[in-house]
Design an enzyme around this catalytic site. Structure first.
Site, short mmCIF file in Angstrom:
data_model
loop_
_atom_site.label_atom_id
_atom_site.label_comp_id
_atom_site.label_asym_id
_atom_site.label_seq_id
_atom_site.Cartn_x
_atom_site.Cartn_y
_atom_site.Cartn_z
CG ASP A 125 41.43 35.87 39.81
OD1 ASP A 125 40.26 35.17 40.39
OD2 ASP A 125 42.47 35.54 40.64
CB ALA A 126 35.79 38.11 38.52
CE LYS A 127 40.04 33.97 44.12
NZ LYS A 127 40.59 34.76 43.21
NE ARG A 128 32.35 40.08 39.54
CZ ARG A 128 32.88 41.21 39.88
NH1 ARG A 128 33.35 41.31 41.27
NH2 ARG A 128 33.29 42.14 39.34
CB THR A 141 37.90 32.68 39.06
OG1 THR A 141 37.93 33.86 39.44
CG2 THR A 141 39.06 32.18 38.43
#
Length: 273
Positions: A93-96, A120
Site C-alpha cells: 500500500d504505497a499510493k504512488r 496501490t
C-alpha cells in the site's frame, strides 16, 4: 502464478475475502517488544503467522515502515510471507502517483526491491503515470477510485463529462487500462452505494475495500454491494481492529480471534440473498 490468479486461488481455498492491513505503530506494541531493534518485523510476522490461513492477502502500508526507517524490516517481512505462506499475495500500500520516469522507479521499488505482488497507485496524473506498473504484467495494479475518507468527495464526486470523476476512473481502468487483466480498484467500505456503482461499471474486476473495523464501514452493506455472482471479487481490508485486538504477549492470538470473527462476518453475506 500472477497476482490475479493467486488472489482467485486464495478466495477459493481459504474461503475468505479478508485482507489484514499491516500498519505497525510501535507506540501501540506490547511491552515485551518495545525497544527491540526488529520490533516492527517481529510484531508483523507474528500477526501474519497467526492469521495467514484466514485471509486472502496481506497489505503492508509503506509509510508505517518508512517513518521508522524500517524499510529493511518491510523487505524481510515480505520475504517471510513469501517463504512461509507462499500462496498468500502481498499488496504494498504505497499510493504512488508521479510522471512516467519517476513512476518507473517506484515500480522498481515495489516489485523488484520489495517483491510485492501488487501495489496501490494514484491515477490523478493519467495513463502515462500508470503504464510503468502495468508493464509488470504478472503484478497487480490497484488504482484509487472512491476512497474511504470523507474528503475524497472533494474531487472524486466532481462532474466530468456527465459522470462523476470516480466513475470515469472506474470506466477508464476497466475498458482501456486493464489490457493485461491485472488491475483492481480501491473503493471504500464507507460508501456502499458507490461500491455498487463501480461493480456495475467494471464487471468482475477485484475491488480492494478499506474502511471496515476502525473506520466504521458496514460489512453487510459492503459485501452485498460489491460481491460478484460467485461471492468473490472483494478484498476487504481491516488493519487496526485486528492488529491491536490485544496488547499483551498473546496479541497474535487476539489478532487471530478478531480475524476469524471478521472473516466469518463477511462470509455470512457472501452468498446470501
Amino acid at each position: 502464478m500472477n497476482f490475479i490468479h493467486a488472489l482467485n486461488s486464495a478466495w477459493r481455498e481459504r474461503d475468505s475475502l479478508l485482507c489484514v492491513g499491516l500498519d505497525p505503530d510501535p507506540d501501540r506494541f506490547p511491552r515485551h517488544l518495545k525497544g527491540k531493534p526488529d520490533a516492527i518485523f517481529q510484531f508483523c510476522a507474528a500477526i501474519v503467522d497467526s492469521t495467514a490461513d484466514l485471509v486472502c492477502c496481506f497489505k503492508p502500508q509503506i509509510a508505517y515502515f518508512a517513518a521508522r526507517r524500517a524499510e529493511d524490516q518491510l523487505e524481510t517481512l515480505i520475504e517471510h510471507i513469501h517463504r512461509q505462506h507462499p500462496a498468500t499475495p502481498v499488496i504494498l500500500d504505497a499510493k504512488r502517483g508521479d510522471i512516467g520516469s519517476t513512476a518507473e522507479q517506484y515500480a522498481i521499488e515495489a516489485f523488484e526491491r520489495f517483491q510485492a505482488d501488487a501495489v496501490t497507485i494514484n491515477p490523478y496524473m493519467g495513463h502515462d503515470s500508470v503504464a510503468p506498473y502495468l508493464a509488470y504484467s504478472d503484478k497487480g495494479v490497484i488504482i484509487l477510485c472512491r476512497t474511504s475518507n470523507a474528503g475524497g468527495s472533494d474531487l472524486q464526486f466532481l462532474e466530468v463529462g456527465g459522470e462523476r470523476l470516480y466513475e470515469r476512473v472506474a470506466r477508464l481502468v476497466s475498458t482501456q487500462w486493464n489490457v493485461n487483466g491485472q488491475c483492481a480498484l480501491v473503493v471504500g467500505a464507507t460508501f456502499p452505494g458507490e461500491i455498487a456503482r463501480v461493480r456495475t461499471l467494471t464487471g468482475d474486476m477485484p475491488l480492494l475495500v478499506p474502511g471496515i473495523g476502525a473506520q466504521g464501514g458496514d460489512i453487510e452493506a459492503t459485501v452485498r454491494a460489491g460481491r460478484t455472482a460467485s461471492g468473490c471479487g472483494l478484498v476487504i481490508n481491516s488493519s487496526r481492529a485486528i492488529l491491536y485486538a490485544g496488547n499483551g504477549e498473546d496479541y497474535a492470538e487476539a489478532a487471530r480471534a478478531m480475524a476469524r470473527s471478521t472473516r466469518d462476518a463477511i462470509n455470512r453475506h457472501r452468498l446470501s440473498g
